[in-house]
Design an enzyme around this catalytic site. Structure first.
Site, PDB file in Angstrom:
ATOM      1  N   ASP A  46       0.842  -1.196   0.000  1.00 48.49           N
ATOM      2  CA  ASP A  46       0.000   0.000   0.000  1.00 48.49           C
ATOM      3  C   ASP A  46       0.878   1.248   0.000  1.00 48.49           C
ATOM      4  OD1 ASP A  46      -2.988   1.023   0.789  1.00 48.49           O
ATOM      5  OD2 ASP A  46      -1.458   2.254   1.770  1.00 48.49           O
ATOM      6  N   TYR A  51       2.761   9.898  -0.205  1.00 47.02           N
ATOM      7  CA  TYR A  51       3.899   9.321   0.524  1.00 47.02           C
ATOM      8  C   TYR A  51       5.236   9.608  -0.145  1.00 47.02           C
ATOM      9  CZ  TYR A  51       0.150   6.438   2.598  1.00 47.02           C
ATOM     10  OH  TYR A  51      -0.993   5.992   3.205  1.00 47.02           O
ATOM     11  N   HIS A 109      -7.830   9.713  -1.776  1.00 48.69           N
ATOM     12  CA  HIS A 109      -7.196   9.629  -0.457  1.00 48.69           C
ATOM     13  C   HIS A 109      -8.053  10.260   0.639  1.00 48.69           C
ATOM     14  CE1 HIS A 109      -2.905   9.253   1.398  1.00 48.69           C
ATOM     15  NE2 HIS A 109      -3.839   8.934   2.269  1.00 48.69           N
TER      16      HIS A 109
END
Length: 276
Positions: A46, A51, A109
């Site tokens: 994931d 990120y 998200h």
């Protein structure tokens, strides 16, 4: 090596119930750490645009030597890309970063309910990507029931998953039940509440009885409740420990005791007010 159970999503795609999370893993550590996870036996990774380590995740999948079809890869749309055309371009960038032929799961998200965009329009962009075949399934992250109801009312494709904060202090039973009622699987982020639940007397008592770590007990609780979970660590021993969940079981009483610890306590933002 124990077999990780799979969950069948609402479009027939299967996802390993246990995965490896890459949140807050620095890019220069991501490839090596993800390869170690794949060598341990994880087959579900994931990541997210936010990120900053998609490139290294893709590199790890290629360097692992595993068939692409054997590794389930998830990424998520960044908060600044909710406009329809920008979402399409952002997905293209994700695929360039990962350097994979296809993606298994792509999520919005955050719903950003007070933001300048509309997550329903964002979702329509994801539907286009899904119909193109470049992603096997699409879903959402951090969506509350009211957000999900809007999507269900105003779009065609039902989200395959809702990735939300879930742990013993935030069990999210009502939201999980709403998802199950509509065929939306629950993925649990912050599954051990950033470590806050590990010293809880109920959890430590159960851990002592079953001769496991508190983290293993909490992760096993998630598994037995049906959550999809992807703990993160950069330490090989913890990566291995987090995978060792399938040679013991909690009793129904254990699961109930841990669930009773709920106090609706978040470690992250409230999706009803967070606007990224």
């Amino acid at each position: 090596m124990p077999s990780v159970p799979s969950i069948t999503l609402n479009n027939g795609v299967t996802i390993p119930q246990l995965g490896f999370g890459t949140f807050q893993i620095p890019p220069d550590e991501t490839c090596e750490t993800t390869v170690a996870a794949l060598e341990t036996g994880y087959r579900h990774i994931d990541t997210a645009q936010m990120y900053g380590n998609e490139k290294e995740v893709g590199q790890a999948v290629r360097e692992s030597g595993l068939d692409r079809a054997d590794v389930f890869v998830t990424s998520k749309l960044n908060n600044g890309a909710h406009a329809h055309d920008e979402a399409l371009r952002a997905f293209d960038r994700t695929m360039e970063e990962l350097d994979l032929d296809y993606l298994d799961l792509f999520l919005i998200h955050w719903p950003l309910p007070g933001g300048s965009g509309d997550f329903v329009e964002t979702w329509k962009a994801l539907e286009e990507i899904y119909r193109s075949g470049r992603v096997k399934a699409i879903g959402v992250s951090n969506f509350q029931e009211n957000h999900l109801r809007r999507l269900l009312d105003d779009s065609t494709v039902v989200p395959a998953v809702n990735q939300i904060e879930v742990h013993p202090y935030l069990t999210q039973d009502a939201l999980r039940a709403f998802g199950a009622e509509h065929g939306i699987a629950t993925e649990a982020w912050s599954p051990i509440a950033q470590g806050k639940v590990l010293a809880d007397p109920t959890i430590t008592r159960i851990a002592e009885r079953v001769e496991r770590t508190p983290a293993q007990v909490v992760l096993r609780w998630h598994i037995q409740r049906g959550d999809i979970v992807f703990p993160k660590s950069v330490t090989l021993k913890r990566i291995q420990d987090n995978f060792a969940l399938f040679d013991f079981e909690l009793t129904e009483g254990d699961v109930g005791e841990i669930s009773a610890l709920n106090r609706d306590e978040r470690t992250g933002p409230d999706p009803d007010t967070f606007n990224g």
